[in-house]
Design a protein around this motif. Structure first.
Motif, PDB file in Angstrom:
ATOM      1  N   PHE A  87       1.850  53.852  17.685  1.00 20.96           N
ATOM      2  CA  PHE A  87       2.772  53.039  17.795  1.00 20.96           C
ATOM      3  C   PHE A  87       2.942  51.795  16.634  1.00 20.96           C
ATOM      4  N   LEU A  88       1.877  51.646  15.953  1.00 16.14           N
ATOM      5  CA  LEU A  88       1.970  50.724  14.931  1.00 16.14           C
ATOM      6  C   LEU A  88       2.221  51.318  13.684  1.00 16.14           C
ATOM      7  N   GLY A  89       1.769  52.559  13.578  1.00 16.56           N
ATOM      8  CA  GLY A  89       2.384  53.491  12.406  1.00 16.56           C
ATOM      9  C   GLY A  89       4.137  53.724  12.612  1.00 16.56           C
ATOM     10  N   CYS A  90       4.718  53.781  13.702  1.00 12.73           N
ATOM     11  CA  CYS A  90       5.945  54.119  13.953  1.00 12.73           C
ATOM     12  C   CYS A  90       6.794  52.839  13.440  1.00 12.73           C
ATOM     13  N   LEU A  91       6.289  51.606  13.878  1.00 13.96           N
ATOM     14  CA  LEU A  91       7.145  50.563  13.797  1.00 13.96           C
ATOM     15  C   LEU A  91       7.557  50.430  12.520  1.00 13.96           C
ATOM     16  N   PRO A  92       7.022  50.340  11.185  1.00 13.65           N
ATOM     17  CA  PRO A  92       7.572  50.218  10.045  1.00 13.65           C
ATOM     18  C   PRO A  92       8.771  51.145   9.649  1.00 13.65           C
ATOM     19  N   TRP A  93       8.147  52.693   9.799  1.00 12.26           N
ATOM     20  CA  TRP A  93       9.228  53.603   9.352  1.00 12.26           C
ATOM     21  C   TRP A  93      10.616  53.123  10.453  1.00 12.26           C
ATOM     22  N   ILE A  94      10.507  52.918  11.558  1.00 12.55           N
ATOM     23  CA  ILE A  94      11.623  52.852  12.378  1.00 12.55           C
ATOM     24  C   ILE A  94      12.388  51.528  12.116  1.00 12.55           C
ATOM     25  N   LEU A  95      11.746  50.599  11.932  1.00 13.40           N
ATOM     26  CA  LEU A  95      12.317  49.323  11.525  1.00 13.40           C
ATOM     27  C   LEU A  95      13.050  49.290  10.065  1.00 13.40           C
ATOM     28  N   MET A  96      12.614  50.162   9.199  1.00 20.02           N
ATOM     29  CA  MET A  96      13.051  50.206   8.016  1.00 20.02           C
ATOM     30  C   MET A  96      14.377  50.946   8.097  1.00 20.02           C
ATOM     31  N   LEU A  97      14.403  52.256   8.834  1.00 19.03           N
ATOM     32  CA  LEU A  97      15.668  52.960   9.067  1.00 19.03           C
ATOM     33  C   LEU A  97      16.813  51.865   9.599  1.00 19.03           C
ATOM     34  N   THR A  98      16.566  51.448  10.684  1.00 18.30           N
ATOM     35  CA  THR A  98      17.315  50.740  11.619  1.00 18.30           C
ATOM     36  C   THR A  98      17.899  49.553  10.617  1.00 18.30           C
ATOM     37  N   PHE A  99      16.983  48.576   9.937  1.00 23.90           N
ATOM     38  CA  PHE A  99      17.302  47.810   9.076  1.00 23.90           C
ATOM     39  C   PHE A  99      18.307  48.101   8.016  1.00 23.90           C
ATOM     40  N   ILE A 100      18.069  49.195   7.384  1.00 20.41           N
ATOM     41  CA  ILE A 100      19.171  49.875   6.241  1.00 20.41           C
ATOM     42  C   ILE A 100      20.244  50.160   7.120  1.00 20.41           C
ATOM     43  N   GLY A 101      20.250  50.910   8.053  1.00 24.10           N
ATOM     44  CA  GLY A 101      21.710  51.048   8.805  1.00 24.10           C
ATOM     45  C   GLY A 101      22.505  49.847   9.021  1.00 24.10           C
ATOM     46  N   LYS A 102      21.765  48.969   9.426  1.00 20.78           N
ATOM     47  CA  LYS A 102      22.366  47.549   9.764  1.00 20.78           C
ATOM     48  C   LYS A 102      23.108  47.043   8.572  1.00 20.78           C
ATOM     49  N   GLN A 103      22.234  46.929   7.389  1.00 25.96           N
ATOM     50  CA  GLN A 103      22.648  46.503   6.164  1.00 25.96           C
ATOM     51  C   GLN A 103      23.840  47.119   5.487  1.00 25.96           C
ATOM     52  N   VAL A 104      23.718  48.567   5.528  1.00 27.32           N
ATOM     53  CA  VAL A 104      24.766  49.035   4.834  1.00 27.32           C
ATOM     54  C   VAL A 104      26.226  49.591   5.757  1.00 27.32           C
ATOM     55  N   GLY A 105      25.765  49.301   7.221  1.00 29.02           N
ATOM     56  CA  GLY A 105      27.129  49.431   8.176  1.00 29.02           C
ATOM     57  C   GLY A 105      27.748  51.058   7.988  1.00 29.02           C
ATOM     58  N   ALA A 106      28.974  50.818   7.783  1.00 24.73           N
ATOM     59  CA  ALA A 106      29.666  52.264   8.024  1.00 24.73           C
ATOM     60  C   ALA A 106      28.977  53.255   6.649  1.00 24.73           C
ATOM     61  N   ASN A 107      28.339  52.682   5.544  1.00 25.94           N
ATOM     62  CA  ASN A 107      27.769  53.659   4.555  1.00 25.94           C
ATOM     63  C   ASN A 107      26.592  54.080   5.163  1.00 25.94           C
ATOM     64  N   TRP A 108      26.013  54.151   6.344  1.00 26.78           N
ATOM     65  CA  TRP A 108      24.692  54.535   6.573  1.00 26.78           C
ATOM     66  C   TRP A 108      24.530  56.087   6.395  1.00 26.78           C
ATOM     67  N   GLU A 109      25.739  56.735   6.310  1.00 24.98           N
ATOM     68  CA  GLU A 109      25.674  58.283   6.120  1.00 24.98           C
ATOM     69  C   GLU A 109      25.388  58.715   4.772  1.00 24.98           C
ATOM     70  N   ASN A 110      25.742  57.803   3.814  1.00 29.88           N
ATOM     71  CA  ASN A 110      25.282  57.924   2.368  1.00 29.88           C
ATOM     72  C   ASN A 110      23.823  57.591   2.146  1.00 29.88           C
ATOM     73  N   TRP A 111      23.200  56.825   2.848  1.00 28.70           N
ATOM     74  CA  TRP A 111      21.948  56.656   2.802  1.00 28.70           C
ATOM     75  C   TRP A 111      21.047  57.783   3.455  1.00 28.70           C
ATOM     76  N   LYS A 112      21.440  58.313   4.598  1.00 28.66           N
ATOM     77  CA  LYS A 112      21.142  59.378   5.329  1.00 28.66           C
ATOM     78  C   LYS A 112      20.953  60.649   4.198  1.00 28.66           C
ATOM     79  N   ASP A 113      21.885  60.913   3.438  1.00 29.18           N
ATOM     80  CA  ASP A 113      21.946  61.873   2.475  1.00 29.18           C
ATOM     81  C   ASP A 113      20.856  61.609   1.259  1.00 29.18           C
ATOM     82  N   SER A 114      20.877  60.509   1.034  1.00 27.96           N
ATOM     83  CA  SER A 114      19.836  59.962  -0.144  1.00 27.96           C
ATOM     84  C   SER A 114      18.488  60.365   0.417  1.00 27.96           C
ATOM     85  N   LEU A 115      18.134  59.742   1.567  1.00 28.53           N
ATOM     86  CA  LEU A 115      16.911  59.902   2.099  1.00 28.53           C
ATOM     87  C   LEU A 115      16.325  61.590   2.385  1.00 28.53           C
TER      88      LEU A 115
END
Length: 217
Positions: A153-181
């Motif tokens: 659980f503790l290991g999942c939190l940083p990864w999931i928080l990072m992805l969700t926060f990036i998605g929130k910040q980039v908004g509609a450009n989330w798919e470009n970040w997905k391709d970069s990852l």
């Protein structure tokens, strides 16, 4: 060529993940993140980045998405852990010879996880690909369940928080970040293959040198 090939394989899965999260919201996150942590490679990047986009649209809060994703990952990890925990004897008895698995190999896994398992379970949850499969060997090695659950659980939190926060910040450009990852995924895949090759070569060299050592003794 390789990125194009992999993209053609993963794109339908990504589209499926987006549709599920888009239609079901938080329940969709849960439905995808459970199997993602149970050895079924549904990309968490697509699920949680798109969830972050939905957060930016006000559909639910950042922490609601992160908590649901992390708890779902924990449930999925329990499934894979149980398969390894209860299936190890059957694996040894039915398929041990075909897979070149001996009782001593399981004992080695137990010792290795007793010594390094905490680090492996915690940090692997922040790595693409590896995070999907780490629960299975943890179960095979009979890692204590409560310890496994807390570290997962503790290991999942940083990864999931990072992805969700990036998605929130980039908004509609989330798919470009997905391709970069995806390039991070490729790098991890290369490292996994290199590690497997290294250990196989090392194991074969050890087997070849053993008869000579025994003869000398």
């Amino acid at each position: 060529m390789l990125p194009v090939l992999l993209a053609s394989i993963t794109d339908p899965i990504v589209e499926f993940a987006v549709n599920v999260v888009g239609d079901l919201g938080l329940w969709g996150i849960a439905l995808l993140m459970v199997p993602e942590s149970a050895c079924i490679p549904i990309p968490s990047e697509a699920t949680m980045l798109f969830a972050g986009f939905n957060v930016s649209e006000g559909q639910y809060s950042l922490w609601a998405a992160v908590l649901v994703g992390s708890l779902a990952n924990l449930v999925g990890s329990w499934i894979a852990y149980a398969v390894g925990y209860f299936g190890r004897i059957e694996l040894l008895e039915k398929h041990g010879k075909a897979l070149h698995i001996k009782k001593s190999h399981l004992e080695w896994a137990d010792r290795w996880f007793e010594r390094y398992g905490s680090y492996a379970v915690f940090f692997s949850r922040m790595l693409p690909i590896i995070r999907t499969f780490i629960s299975l060997p943890a179960g095979v090695a009979r890692m204590p369940f409560w310890k496994f659950s807390v570290l997962t659980f503790l290991g999942c939190l940083p990864w999931i928080l990072m992805l969700t926060f990036i998605g929130k910040q980039v908004g509609a450009n989330w798919e470009n970040w997905k391709d970069s990852l995806h390039y991070v995924d490729y790098a991890v895949a290369v490292m996994i293959v290199a590690a497997i090759v290294f250990f196989v070569v090392r194991w074969r060299r050890g087997r070849r040198s053993r008869p000579a050592t025994d003869a000398a003794g």
